[in-house]
Enzyme design. Structure first.
Site, PDB file in Angstrom:
ATOM      1  N   SER A  12       0.826  -1.215   0.000  1.00  0.00           N
ATOM      2  CA  SER A  12       0.000   0.000   0.000  1.00  0.00           C
ATOM      3  C   SER A  12       0.857   1.260   0.000  1.00  0.00           C
ATOM      4  CB  SER A  12      -0.909   0.022   1.234  1.00  0.00           C
ATOM      5  OG  SER A  12      -0.128  -0.004   2.420  1.00  0.00           O
ATOM      6  N   HIS A  40      -3.430  -3.836  -5.459  1.00  0.00           N
ATOM      7  CA  HIS A  40      -3.694  -3.380  -4.088  1.00  0.00           C
ATOM      8  C   HIS A  40      -5.154  -3.582  -3.708  1.00  0.00           C
ATOM      9  CE1 HIS A  40      -3.989   0.054  -0.965  1.00  0.00           C
ATOM     10  NE2 HIS A  40      -3.605  -1.068  -0.373  1.00  0.00           N
ATOM     11  N   GLU A  78      -6.838  -1.539  -6.719  1.00  0.00           N
ATOM     12  CA  GLU A  78      -6.002  -0.632  -7.504  1.00  0.00           C
ATOM     13  C   GLU A  78      -4.990  -1.473  -8.285  1.00  0.00           C
ATOM     14  OE1 GLU A  78      -5.860   3.427  -4.821  1.00  0.00           O
ATOM     15  OE2 GLU A  78      -4.551   1.767  -4.226  1.00  0.00           O
ATOM     16  N   ASN A 122      -4.673   5.917  -0.878  1.00  0.00           N
ATOM     17  CA  ASN A 122      -3.797   6.353   0.213  1.00  0.00           C
ATOM     18  C   ASN A 122      -3.130   7.687  -0.062  1.00  0.00           C
ATOM     19  OD1 ASN A 122      -4.334   4.286   1.963  1.00  0.00           O
ATOM     20  ND2 ASN A 122      -2.638   3.006   1.295  1.00  0.00           N
TER      21      ASN A 122
END
EC number: 1.1.1.35
Length: 314
Positions: free
Chosen positions: A149, A170, A182, A220
């Site tokens: 991540s 991800h 992702e 993120n």
């Protein structure tokens, strides 16, 4: 003549599309490295959607715990999905669990897999060493993917000789419930690899989104700086953490306030991400550390998992 030309172009276009599709890897066999929450979740959703899975970790105890967690999660899924037909739910559970094998030797199982998904500790050296070793044993067509991540996919891929067959995949926790994946394409990731992973994500019932290999990817990269800005707002004395949480829940419609979310995720996790990003770009104001967070982590007050973070928990 124009009609003939158009027909020829359409024909060529269709042939090109068909050829590109034919080259994609149809993922049937998946090896998941790491039996923690993320790895077990990835193994579960892959097995539940018709893939054969090998879940790999270092000890039998970890793998037994992973399998128990998968069984409990599947029981909840089956109860909800097959509420009107418990027998079908039992069959679904049995079939899914029978599709998951376990191993403590990754090198011995990757020779026959289509995709390796790594979900181990967020440490560049450890991940790189793992993929470097597996690169020697995996089949030529095998795609490597990291569930990191926060680390740069390119840096991990550089440890292998298959940078064109390496990407980020991800998932989000809890994997069986969260729909997003992702798919991270590095400058070396081939279009074939990228499209194969997008297709694989869809077969899992997920919604894939594409992103380049930028720090934090999409979620993120937007979420962590927002959390850190909330901390800075509190550190400056502009507002209390309670009012900041209330404001974001009632004003922005977020299910959790930033301090609640930080404690839920773990302050050590957020600090680790920020430290890594700061190392990559020391001048970026968004990537600066927080004195209050550093102090709490040093005191092992990491959030809900330790009973105290920005808030105290019973």
């Amino acid at each position: 003549m124009a009609f003939v030309t158009r027909q020829f172009v359409r024909s060529m276009s269709s042939s090109s599309t068909a050829a590109a599709s034919a080259k994609k890897i149809l993922v049937k066999h998946v090896t998941v490295i790491g039996g923690g929450l993320m790895g077990a979740g990835i193994a579960q959703v892959a097995a539940a959607t018709g893939h054969t899975v090998v879940l790999v970790d270092q000890t039998e105890d970890i793998l037994a715990k992973s399998r128990k967690g998968i069984e409990e999660s599947l029981r909840k899924v089956a109860k909800k999905k097959f509420a009107e037909n418990p027998k079908a739910g039992d069959e679904f559970m049995e079939k899914t669990l029978s599709s998951i094998l376990t191993s403590m030797d990754a090198a011995s199982v990757v020779h026959s897999t289509d995709l390796v998904v790594e979900a181990i500790v967020e440490n560049l050296t450890v991940k790189s060493e793992l993929f470097k070793r597996l690169d020697k044993f995996a089949a030529e067509h095998t795609i490597f993917a990291s569930n990191t991540s926060s680390l740069q996919i390119t840096s991990i891929a550089n440890a292998t000789t298959r940078q064109d067959r390496f990407a980020g995949l991800h998932f989000f926790n809890p994997v069986p419930l969260m729909k997003l994946v992702e798919v991270i394409k590095t400058p070396m990731t081939s279009q074939k690899t990228f499209e194969s992973l997008v297709d694989f994500s869809k077969t899992l019932g997920k919604h894939p989104v594409a992103c380049k290999d930028t720090p934090g990817f999409i979620v993120n990269r937007l979420l962590v700086p927002y959390l850190m800005e909330a901390v800075r707002l509190h550190e400056r004395g502009d507002a209390s953490k309670e009012d900041i949480d209330t404001a974001m829940k009632l004003g922005a419609g977020y299910p959790m306030g930033p301090f609640e979310l930080l404690d839920y995720v773990g302050l050590d996790t957020t600090k680790f991400i920020m430290d890594g990003w700061h190392e990559m770009d020391t001048k970026n104001p968004l990537f600066q550390s927080s004195p209050s967070m550093n102090k709490l982590v040093a005191e092992n007050k990491l959030g809900k998992k330790t009973g105290e973070g920005y808030y105290k928990y019973k």
